[in-house]
Design a protein around this motif. Structure first.
Motif, mmCIF file in Angstrom:
data_model
loop_
_atom_site.group_PDB
_atom_site.id
_atom_site.type_symbol
_atom_site.label_atom_id
_atom_site.label_comp_id
_atom_site.label_asym_id
_atom_site.label_seq_id
_atom_site.Cartn_x
_atom_site.Cartn_y
_atom_site.Cartn_z
ATOM 1 N N ARG A 174 0.822 -1.202 0.000
ATOM 2 C CA ARG A 174 0.000 0.000 0.000
ATOM 3 C C ARG A 174 0.861 1.260 0.000
ATOM 4 N N GLU A 175 1.969 1.219 0.716
ATOM 5 C CA GLU A 175 2.857 2.384 0.775
ATOM 6 C C GLU A 175 3.631 2.568 -0.520
ATOM 7 N N SER A 176 4.112 1.488 -1.093
ATOM 8 C CA SER A 176 4.934 1.588 -2.307
ATOM 9 C C SER A 176 4.109 1.954 -3.525
ATOM 10 N N GLY A 177 2.825 1.556 -3.517
ATOM 11 C CA GLY A 177 1.979 1.788 -4.676
ATOM 12 C C GLY A 177 1.963 0.589 -5.601
ATOM 13 N N VAL A 178 1.078 0.629 -6.586
ATOM 14 C CA VAL A 178 0.907 -0.498 -7.501
ATOM 15 C C VAL A 178 1.032 -0.035 -8.935
ATOM 16 N N ILE A 179 1.282 -1.020 -9.812
ATOM 17 C CA ILE A 179 1.415 -0.774 -11.248
ATOM 18 C C ILE A 179 0.418 -1.657 -11.976
ATOM 19 N N THR A 180 -0.194 -1.101 -13.015
ATOM 20 C CA THR A 180 -1.125 -1.885 -13.814
ATOM 21 C C THR A 180 -1.016 -1.482 -15.271
ATOM 22 N N ALA A 181 -1.780 -2.172 -16.114
ATOM 23 C CA ALA A 181 -1.871 -1.832 -17.537
ATOM 24 C C ALA A 181 -3.337 -1.752 -17.909
ATOM 25 N N SER A 182 -3.665 -0.819 -18.787
ATOM 26 C CA SER A 182 -5.076 -0.643 -19.132
ATOM 27 C C SER A 182 -5.231 0.226 -20.369
ATOM 28 N N THR A 183 -6.297 -0.055 -21.133
ATOM 29 C CA THR A 183 -6.687 0.839 -22.220
ATOM 30 C C THR A 183 -7.715 1.853 -21.747
ATOM 31 N N GLY A 184 -8.164 1.719 -20.495
ATOM 32 C CA GLY A 184 -9.107 2.709 -19.991
ATOM 33 C C GLY A 184 -9.912 2.290 -18.792
ATOM 34 N N ASN A 185 -10.793 1.303 -18.933
ATOM 35 C CA ASN A 185 -11.739 0.979 -17.871
ATOM 36 C C ASN A 185 -11.080 0.448 -16.603
ATOM 37 N N LEU A 194 2.856 -6.326 -20.689
ATOM 38 C CA LEU A 194 4.169 -6.919 -20.461
ATOM 39 C C LEU A 194 5.156 -5.881 -19.933
ATOM 40 N N GLU A 195 5.083 -4.655 -20.431
ATOM 41 C CA GLU A 195 5.965 -3.600 -19.943
ATOM 42 C C GLU A 195 5.613 -3.211 -18.515
ATOM 43 N N ALA A 196 4.338 -3.158 -18.204
ATOM 44 C CA ALA A 196 3.919 -2.849 -16.832
ATOM 45 C C ALA A 196 4.413 -3.916 -15.864
ATOM 46 N N SER A 197 4.291 -5.168 -16.254
ATOM 47 C CA SER A 197 4.772 -6.265 -15.416
ATOM 48 C C SER A 197 6.279 -6.186 -15.215
ATOM 49 N N ARG A 198 7.002 -5.837 -16.286
ATOM 50 C CA ARG A 198 8.464 -5.709 -16.195
ATOM 51 C C ARG A 198 8.858 -4.574 -15.256
ATOM 52 N N GLN A 199 8.177 -3.446 -15.379
ATOM 53 C CA GLN A 199 8.474 -2.306 -14.518
ATOM 54 C C GLN A 199 8.140 -2.601 -13.055
ATOM 55 N N ALA A 200 7.071 -3.337 -12.826
ATOM 56 C CA ALA A 200 6.715 -3.707 -11.454
ATOM 57 C C ALA A 200 7.811 -4.546 -10.817
ATOM 58 N N ASN A 201 8.363 -5.480 -11.578
ATOM 59 C CA ASN A 201 9.462 -6.303 -11.072
ATOM 60 C C ASN A 201 10.695 -5.454 -10.784
ATOM 61 N N LEU A 202 11.005 -4.522 -11.688
ATOM 62 C CA LEU A 202 12.178 -3.665 -11.514
ATOM 63 C C LEU A 202 12.028 -2.752 -10.301
ATOM 64 N N GLN A 203 10.819 -2.249 -10.078
ATOM 65 C CA GLN A 203 10.582 -1.288 -9.011
ATOM 66 C C GLN A 203 10.152 -1.934 -7.690
ATOM 67 N N LYS A 258 7.252 -3.356 -6.992
ATOM 68 C CA LYS A 258 5.865 -3.010 -6.674
ATOM 69 C C LYS A 258 4.935 -4.102 -7.188
ATOM 70 N N PRO A 259 3.760 -4.257 -6.581
ATOM 71 C CA PRO A 259 2.798 -5.235 -7.089
ATOM 72 C C PRO A 259 2.290 -4.841 -8.472
ATOM 73 N N PHE A 260 2.209 -5.836 -9.360
ATOM 74 C CA PHE A 260 1.567 -5.630 -10.654
ATOM 75 C C PHE A 260 0.150 -6.167 -10.568
ATOM 76 N N ILE A 261 -0.819 -5.335 -10.884
ATOM 77 C CA ILE A 261 -2.212 -5.745 -10.830
ATOM 78 C C ILE A 261 -2.728 -5.913 -12.259
ATOM 79 N N SER A 262 -2.879 -7.153 -12.656
ATOM 80 C CA SER A 262 -3.337 -7.464 -14.007
ATOM 81 C C SER A 262 -4.798 -7.075 -14.176
ATOM 82 N N PRO A 263 -5.190 -6.653 -15.374
ATOM 83 C CA PRO A 263 -6.605 -6.352 -15.612
ATOM 84 C C PRO A 263 -7.499 -7.591 -15.519
ATOM 85 N N TYR A 264 -6.913 -8.784 -15.677
ATOM 86 C CA TYR A 264 -7.739 -9.997 -15.695
ATOM 87 C C TYR A 264 -7.022 -11.224 -15.148
#
Length: 319
Positions: free
Chosen positions: A68-79, A130-139, A141-147
């Motif tokens: 919660r403190e570090s923040g999260v990363i995701t990928a999305s086209t909008g919704n 895939l880029e969001a997941s890669r950045q989450a690993n580098l940083q 932070k949790p990666f939250i997939s859209p599905y």
């Protein structure tokens, strides 16, 4: 399936104070046109205009204090990005959304308005994932997939729990399929509580990544064409847990053309005064197409999102 159903029942109680119970409305005119008893599950009336808010709220409640403190990363086209941004803002969690550069600007603006940061990626939705997941690993932070996340799917599956409470004897449900999270959750709920209800997966003929993968028996790459249903477009993440779930819960696959999607969007605007997005048009178009096979039966169409791009909607429904 059993463990997913348990997660859905838990989420149904846990997230209810934060999510809207959306109506399952009987549509007199669409029923007359289709010769079915047709209901519309109005998820376009959910917070941020999409069922995605359910999954976002459910996922965020599972995070520990460090995440919660570090923040999260995701990928999305909008919704999904809008839903996660709003849910995270309420919880005080920083969010960064990676989006394809081709995403609708109004949706990107809405993500920012809810308080998230946006990083644009050249390429399609899968490339952004895939880029969001890669950045989450580098940083770190949790990666939250859209599905591709059991808690996201469980949250979205509460849509199905509501539908069963609202109309337990549905003969069929029509759901647009992108990454497969929504139909996996809805399907898991119905397979346990109303197994005779047919789950119909619906795709635009121009964007068939999950459809083609299901037909092939494994996740494959598919060349896609532009579609009004941008919410369901894009490839499937390798190893997606939604793939085997879709294999289990979907009883029938149906493709619809861009003209059929356009007609469905235009029709529901006239009959029920709803301005829906292309993905919702896909589900309604499939229901109209298959209506003769469900004559006199109770069917439901999940209106999975509202159309916030007015110009695009006007162009889509123009005669």
């Amino acid at each position: 399936m059993q463990s997913l159903y348990q997660l859905i029942t838990e989420a149904h109680t846990a997230i209810r104070p934060q999510v809207r119970t959306t109506p399952l409305d009987f549509s007199p005119l669409l029923s007359l046109i289709t010769d079915c008893e047709l209901y519309l599950k109005c998820e376009h009336l959910q917070h941020t205009g999409s069922f995605k808010f359910r999954g976002a709220v459910n996922k965020l409640r599972m995070l520990n204090d460090t995440a919660r403190e570090s923040g999260v990363i995701t990928a999305s086209t909008g919704n999904h990005g809008q839903a996660l941004a709003l849910a995270a803002r309420s919880a005080g969690i920083p969010v960064t959304v990676y989006a394809p550069a081709t995403a609708a600007q109004v949706k990107l603006d809405a993500i920012c308005a809810y308080g998230a940061d946006v990083e644009l990626v050249e390429g399609d939705a899968l490339t952004a994932e895939l880029e969001a997941s890669r950045q989450a690993n580098l940083q770190g932070k949790p990666f939250i997939s859209p599905y591709n996340d059991k808690y996201i799917i469980a949250g979205q599956g509460t849509t199905g729990m509501e539908m069963i409470e609202q109309q337990a004897d549905l003969d069929a449900i029509f759901v647009a399929v992108g990454g497969g999270g929504l139909i996996s959750g809805i399907g898991a709920a119905f397979k346990h509580l109303s197994p005779n209800t047919k789950i119909i997966g619906c795709w635009p003929a121009n964007a068939t990544s999950m459809y083609a993968s299901l037909k092939a028996g494994s996740i494959i790459e598919v060349a896609e064409q532009p579609t009004l249903s941008d919410g369901t477009a894009g490839g499937i993440e390798p190893g997606a847990i939604t793939f085997p779930l879709c294999q289990q819960v979907i009883d029938r696959y149906e493709l619809v053309s861009e003209e059929q999607i356009r007609h469905a969007m235009r029709l529901v605007a006239r009959t029920d005064r709803w301005m829906i997005e292309g993905a919702a048009g896909v589900a309604l178009a499939a229901a109209i197409k298959l209506a003769p096979q469900f004559k006199g039966k109770k069917i439901a169409v999940v209106l999975c999102g509202k159309n916030i791009v007015l110009e695009k909607f006007i162009n889509a429904v123009a005669e």
